[in-house]
Write an enzyme that holds these catalytic residues in place. Structure first.
Site, PDB file in Angstrom:
ATOM      1  N   THR A   1       0.863  -1.177   0.000  1.00  0.00           N
ATOM      2  CA  THR A   1       0.000   0.000   0.000  1.00  0.00           C
ATOM      3  C   THR A   1       0.899   1.225   0.000  1.00  0.00           C
ATOM      4  OG1 THR A   1      -1.801  -1.123   1.159  1.00  0.00           O
ATOM      5  CG2 THR A   1      -1.770   1.278   1.254  1.00  0.00           C
TER       6      THR A   1
ATOM      7  N   LYS B   1      -7.509   1.453  -2.862  1.00  0.00           N
ATOM      8  CA  LYS B   1      -7.156   1.062  -1.488  1.00  0.00           C
ATOM      9  C   LYS B   1      -7.372   2.234  -0.536  1.00  0.00           C
ATOM     10  CE  LYS B   1      -5.575  -1.376   1.953  1.00  0.00           C
ATOM     11  NZ  LYS B   1      -4.285  -2.073   1.963  1.00  0.00           N
TER      12      LYS B   1
ATOM     13  N   LYS C   1      -0.270   5.427   8.263  1.00  0.00           N
ATOM     14  CA  LYS C   1       0.432   5.568   6.985  1.00  0.00           C
ATOM     15  C   LYS C   1      -0.561   5.610   5.838  1.00  0.00           C
ATOM     16  CE  LYS C   1       1.634   2.365   4.335  1.00  0.00           C
ATOM     17  NZ  LYS C   1       2.105   1.132   3.655  1.00  0.00           N
TER      18      LYS C   1
END
Length: 288
Positions: free
Chosen positions: A97, A172, A240
């Site tokens: 990711t 995502k 994050k």
């Protein structure tokens, strides 16, 4: 059987690479911590390489699942990176990711080298990776996705080609934005039920069959009620991911007020020492 290189053997990468080996492919692995690579070899067989480039030599497909943009750039474009060793026509699939920007950069760099590139972040967590039941959201060309699909099928329950390079990563971000609001709402609902002296198992039975139900409720209501958080998707990782989404939103003009607020709530839990705890530990800040 396909010759595959898999770079990055963390809690997600190791089981995904294991499913590829179990499917009969010849897998060469690289991990920055060699002990993890050695443990993977002991369990699944295959070979261990000293650098990403060495792992990628002669491979028909190279998979990565590392930490962040810088890690991904290092293992692909660095002095010992995989791209320098990959042959034209080879497939590159990234499951990290990361930002959409680096996904698009790798697609451009890969195209110049004749590579088929797919940005393919996943959802489903460690349990999904171990069960081979991940949801994979992909960006890239039709040709790249056609090459990737039969390999990713080894560990995916759902495989969706969303759009061109970078679309997997932005999807995502959509996933993480939705989870952020859901888990905060669940935390508030749980503490409200406790403050009302309700039987939590009965509350769960009543509401989990209706419109309020979610994966988070089904899988985290019980553990949150017991204040158990030492498992699952870490708050450090979620921050994050939310940071990537908030950065992308500044570029595309989307308003993310709830995601920004939940990100700050997670920062509070980090200060409480909960950075490595599951995202459901957001409920801890409601105890103060």
């Amino acid at each position: 059987m396909t010759d595959i290189a898999f770079i990055g053997l963390g809690v997600m990468g190791a089981p995904m690479a294991g499913h590829l080996a179990a499917a009969g492919h010849s897998v060469t692995v690289y991990n920055r911590t060699t002990e993890k690579a050695a443990a993977w070899i002991a369990r699944y067989g295959g070979r261990m390489a000293p650098t990403p480039a060495t792992a990628a030599e002669g491979a028909a497909a190279v998979f990565t699942c590392v930490g962040n943009d810088d890690d991904l750039a290092a293992v692909t474009l660095g002095p010992d990176g995989a791209f320098g060793a990959m042959r034209a026509g080879a497939l590159f699939v990234d499951h990290t990711t990361v930002s959409a920007a680096i996904a698009r950069r790798l697609a451009t760099e890969g195209a110049a080298r004749g590579l088929l590139c797919v940005d393919a972040p996943v959802s489903g967590g460690q349990a999904g990776a171990e069960k081979g039941a991940l949801s994979v959201m992909c960006g890239g060309s039709d040709a790249a996705l056609a090459a990737a699909r039969p390999l990713i099928a080894a560990y995916a329950a759902r495989f969706v080609h969303v759009g061109p390079a970078g679309a997997g990563q932005t999807t995502k971000m959509v996933n993480q934005i939705a989870i952020a609001g859901t888990i905060q709402g669940l935390a508030e609902a749980l503490r409200f039920a406790q403050a009302s002296n309700l039987a939590l198992d009965k509350v769960f039975e009543a509401v989990s069959g209706g419109a309020a139900s979610s994966w988070q409720m089904v899988n985290r209501w019980g553990t949150m009620a017991e204040d158990r958080f030492d498992f699952g998707f870490a708050i450090d990782w979620m921050r994050k991911d939310l940071g990537l989404a908030l950065e992308e939103a500044r570029a595309n003009g989307a308003a993310l007020p709830v995601a920004a607020l939940v990100d700050q709530f997670y920062a509070e839990v980090q200060k409480m020492g909960g950075g490595r705890q599951d995202t459901s530990a957001i409920v801890r800040r409601l105890d103060q």
